[in-house]
Design a protein around this motif. Sequence first.
Motif, PDB file in Angstrom:
ATOM      1  N   ASP A 145      -5.026  44.402 -32.159  1.00  0.00           N
ATOM      2  CA  ASP A 145      -5.435  43.128 -31.550  1.00  0.00           C
ATOM      3  C   ASP A 145      -6.627  43.315 -30.629  1.00  0.00           C
ATOM      4  OD1 ASP A 145      -3.472  41.746 -32.905  1.00  0.00           O
ATOM      5  OD2 ASP A 145      -2.046  41.736 -31.239  1.00  0.00           O
TER       6      ASP A 145
ATOM      7  N   GLU B 262     -10.497  41.960 -31.073  1.00  0.00           N
ATOM      8  CA  GLU B 262     -11.031  41.168 -29.964  1.00  0.00           C
ATOM      9  C   GLU B 262     -12.485  41.552 -29.656  1.00  0.00           C
ATOM     10  OE1 GLU B 262      -8.382  39.944 -26.259  1.00  0.00           O
ATOM     11  OE2 GLU B 262      -9.134  41.985 -26.048  1.00  0.00           O
TER      12      GLU B 262
ATOM     13  N   GLU C 177      -0.158  47.864 -33.165  1.00  0.00           N
ATOM     14  CA  GLU C 177      -0.613  46.475 -33.283  1.00  0.00           C
ATOM     15  C   GLU C 177      -1.280  45.969 -32.002  1.00  0.00           C
ATOM     16  OE1 GLU C 177      -1.057  44.495 -35.808  1.00  0.00           O
ATOM     17  OE2 GLU C 177      -0.294  45.998 -37.208  1.00  0.00           O
TER      18      GLU C 177
END
Length: 332
Positions: free
Chosen positions: A133, A137, A129
Motif C-alpha cells: 500500500d 502510494e 500488504e
Amino acid sequence: CSAAFAEGKSPVDGMTVAFIPKVSGNSFFEAANDGAQKYAKEWGLTVDYIGAPTADVTTQLELIQQAIDKGVDAICISSVDATGLDEKLQEAQDAGIYVSTWDSDVSPNARALMVSQGTADVLGPMLVEMAVDSLKERGVDVNGEVKYVWHFSNPSVSDQNSWYVAGDAYIKEKYPTWVAVHDPYYSNQDPAQSILDAYADVDAIICNDSTALPGQCKAAENKGLTAKDITITGFCTPSGMTSYLENGICTRWGLWDCGIQGAMGCYLAAYISAGNTVKVGDKIDIPSIGTVEVLANDALVAGQETAAENNGVVLLPERVVFTAENVADYNF
C-alpha cells in the motif's frame, strides 16, 4: 471452577502474577503493562511488574528467579529467546507457578498458554500488504522489480522469524518480481543505518518488531529520506511511531492492542494457577475482554506438539493498521 469463582468473584481474585517484559522502557511493553494493570484491578488480580532495561537471557533468568523468590502465583513473560528460558520456566511450573507467554514464545513444554497476536499466515501477509500500500502510494509499480529487505531485532525470536517465513513465501507467490537485496537483517536493538548505506536503491524495508521499525525510520530520517523516497513499515505502537508519521518518514504501520494482550496473558496464567484445567478446544471467558478458544500449538509453529491439558495457544481478537486517519484513536 475455582472456589473464588463459585462465590461470584473473578476466577483469579486475590492472585499475584509476575509480568516480565522483554525490555522495560519500550513503549510496546510499557503499554502492555498498563493494560494488564488496568484490567487486573477489575479482576482482583495483582500484577507485579518485574523488568529490566536490557534484553538478554541472563537478565530474564534473574527476573524469573526474582518472581519465584517473591512467591508469585503465576508468570506472564515475553521471552528474548525461544529456548534459553525453558529450564527455569519448567522449574517454576513444577512448583505450581504456571506460565503464559505473549509477544514472543518459549518451548511449549515450558509454559501453559501462549497469547499470540496472530498466526504467521495472518501476520506475514499483513506486513507485506502494508508495504504494498505504501509503495503504491508513492507511485511504485508493485508488479515490477521491487528491491526489499526484512529487518528485525533478533534472529532467535521464533514468532518474528515465522512472520518473515510466511511473509516471504507470500511475496514469492503474489509478487514474484520482487528481489530481496539481503537476507533478513538483524540489528539487535541498534539503529539500522547500515541497510541504507549498503543498499541505497532499496525500495521497501519491512520491520517485524517495535525496536526495528522506529530505529529504521530514525536511520532514514538521519539520511534525509522520507516516505516519498523509501517505504518503511512494520509493527510498533502508535506512540512509538507518531513522530515519524508527522515528519513524513512512514505513512502506515500495524500492531494489535498490546494492552489487551498483556492483560490476557496475566489472566490466563493466573486462571490455570488457580486450579482451572483447560485443553485444546475449550473456551475461556475473560471478563471485559471476551471469550477465547484454546488452540493447539501447531496453530503457530508447524509440528509443535500440545500436551493433553493446560497447554496451547490463544489468539488476540484483532489487529490494526495505523495511519494519519486513525492513529489518534489509540493511546498506547
